[in-house]
Write a protein that holds these residues in place. Sequence first.
Motif, short mmCIF file in Angstrom:
data_model
loop_
_atom_site.label_atom_id
_atom_site.label_comp_id
_atom_site.label_asym_id
_atom_site.label_seq_id
_atom_site.Cartn_x
_atom_site.Cartn_y
_atom_site.Cartn_z
N ILE A 1 89.68 129.27 29.36
CA ILE A 1 91.13 129.36 29.19
C ILE A 1 91.56 128.33 28.14
N LEU A 2 92.42 128.74 27.24
CA LEU A 2 92.96 127.80 26.25
C LEU A 2 93.70 126.67 26.97
N PRO A 3 93.55 125.44 26.48
CA PRO A 3 94.17 124.29 27.16
C PRO A 3 95.67 124.45 27.44
N LYS A 4 96.40 125.12 26.56
CA LYS A 4 97.84 125.24 26.81
C LYS A 4 98.15 126.09 28.04
N TYR A 5 97.15 126.83 28.56
CA TYR A 5 97.34 127.65 29.74
C TYR A 5 96.70 127.05 30.99
N TRP A 6 96.09 125.87 30.88
CA TRP A 6 95.49 125.21 32.03
C TRP A 6 96.56 124.90 33.07
N ALA B 1 93.09 131.14 35.60
CA ALA B 1 91.65 131.15 35.88
C ALA B 1 91.39 131.43 37.36
N THR B 2 92.20 130.86 38.22
CA THR B 2 92.05 131.09 39.65
C THR B 2 92.24 132.57 39.98
N GLU B 3 93.30 133.14 39.46
CA GLU B 3 93.57 134.56 39.73
C GLU B 3 92.48 135.45 39.17
N ALA B 4 92.03 135.17 37.96
CA ALA B 4 90.98 135.98 37.33
C ALA B 4 89.68 135.88 38.12
N SER C 1 86.80 122.95 37.08
CA SER C 1 86.10 124.21 37.34
C SER C 1 85.36 124.17 38.67
N ALA C 2 84.86 123.02 39.06
CA ALA C 2 84.22 122.89 40.38
C ALA C 2 85.25 123.15 41.48
N LYS C 3 86.44 122.59 41.33
CA LYS C 3 87.51 122.82 42.31
C LYS C 3 87.89 124.30 42.36
#
Length: 86
Positions: A8-13, A18-21, A49-51
């Motif tokens: 995911i691009l940083p501006k969308y972190w 990412a969780t939903e995907a 990412s581990a979380k």
Amino acid sequence: KLEIGYSILPKYWGMGYATEAAQKCKDYAFSNNLTDHLISMVFVENEASAKLALKNGMQLEKTIVDFDGMPLQIFGIHKTTWLRSK
């Protein structure tokens, strides 16, 4: 084995994309009988990412060293665990 991965691009972190995907990929793979075990490979220093893997119902299965000598955590979930959470 199939892997759930994301970039995911940083501006969308932090917006939950990412969780939903990752959750949708897990549900799709298990619902369509594509596998009975999914993994996510996460560099040890990537705590976010581990979380996310843990939030997606995965558990740390092992830590390995990749071909560049970098430690990777392997998180996984079995279909039977997924079914019990439904």
